[in-house]
Design an enzyme around this catalytic site. Structure first.
Site, PDB file in Angstrom:
ATOM      1  N   CYS A 206       0.807  -1.216   0.125  1.00  0.00           N
ATOM      2  CA  CYS A 206       0.004  -0.018  -0.087  1.00  0.00           C
ATOM      3  C   CYS A 206       0.748   1.258   0.047  1.00  0.00           C
ATOM      4  CB  CYS A 206      -0.959  -0.010   1.252  1.00  0.00           C
ATOM      5  SG  CYS A 206      -2.125  -1.277   1.215  1.00  0.00           S
ATOM      6  N   CYS A 229      -4.456   4.752   8.401  1.00  0.00           N
ATOM      7  CA  CYS A 229      -4.856   3.524   8.760  1.00  0.00           C
ATOM      8  C   CYS A 229      -5.792   3.188   9.792  1.00  0.00           C
ATOM      9  CB  CYS A 229      -3.333   2.823   9.410  1.00  0.00           C
ATOM     10  SG  CYS A 229      -2.680   3.311  10.763  1.00  0.00           S
TER      11      CYS A 229
END
Length: 245
Positions: A206, A229
């Site tokens: 990512c 996150c």
């Protein structure tokens, strides 16, 4: 947490913000780690692009400060090697490697491709849940968040309350130039991937390089609206349940 206990933590945060305004991050950390009234405090570190600054500052106060490192199982090999190097160089003696629960991985990400299908759930089981569990034994934690990083962090204050615990952001008003100057002044090791164009580092699947002049966090979850996150958000989350067969 009882209302009176939450109010006590909030009052302490307000007092610390007032007492230490303009004092700088090293003074904030000295107070945080030496004041017994604040309880047990840990530093949460990704050992990413800018992490060495805060790790260095904490080491100046107490090298035995607990350092919580989220090893998601998807980090760059360079990050894992850098974590070991920095801990050794700074003499940090209490690195706690926090990993996701194997049952959660088996139930929700057996093929290791959840990050592509549902990155929020992937972050929940690999980062947010493990960290919340690890923080249960602490009264507060230190982060490297900065106001310039995202819109969500624009109003960041040095001391705040999160899920009834003290959260400390000593570098809240630091800029990339401040970070670079501190690294140079103390001859601290840089993450090896920074020189390759990675300005903000997370899990390998990512995270991408950023172009010159691009926002440093543009390489995180590129092409998605996602910017966090989830480990720095308020509590009360609902964790994913077992998939139905």
């Amino acid at each position: 947490m009882p209302l009176d206990a939450h109010a006590l933590v909030a009052a302490r945060a307000a007092t610390l913000n007032a007492d230490l305004v303009g004092s700088g991050p090293q003074a904030m950390l000295d107070r945080t780690l030496r004041d017994a009234r604040l309880g047990d405090i840990a530093l949460v570190s990704s050992f990413g692009a800018e992490s060495v600054v805060l790790l260095h500052m904490v080491a100046q106060v107490d090298r035995a400060t607990p350092i919580l490192f989220l090893e998601t199982g998807m980090l760059f090999a360079e990050t894992l090697a850098y974590q070991r190097q920095v801990a050794d160089d700074l003499g940090l003696t209490d690195i706690r490697v926090i990993r996701p629960d194997n049952t959660d991985l088996f139930l929700h990400d057996p093929e290791g491709d959840l990050h592509g299908r549902d990155p929020d759930t992937c972050c929940a089981i690999r980062k947010t849940k493990p960290l919340e569990l690890a923080l249960q034994e602490f009264d507060g934690w230190i982060t490297g968040r900065k106001r310039h990083q995202t819109e969500d962090r624009a109003d960041l204050v040095p001391f705040e309350v999160e899920v009834g615990k003290l959260r400390i952001n000593p570098l809240a008003d630091w800029t990339p130039a401040d970070i670079a100057a501190h690294i140079d002044a103390h001859d601290l090791p840089r993450h090896p991937l920074v020189a390759q164009g990675f300005a903000s580092l997370g899990c390998a699947p990512c995270t991408t390089k950023v172009a010159p002049g691009e926002d440093p966090r543009a390489g995180r979850w590129r092409g998605r609206q996602k910017t966090e996150c989830g480990i720095h958000f308020a509590g009360g989350r609902v964790w994913p349940t077992a998939p139905r067969g």
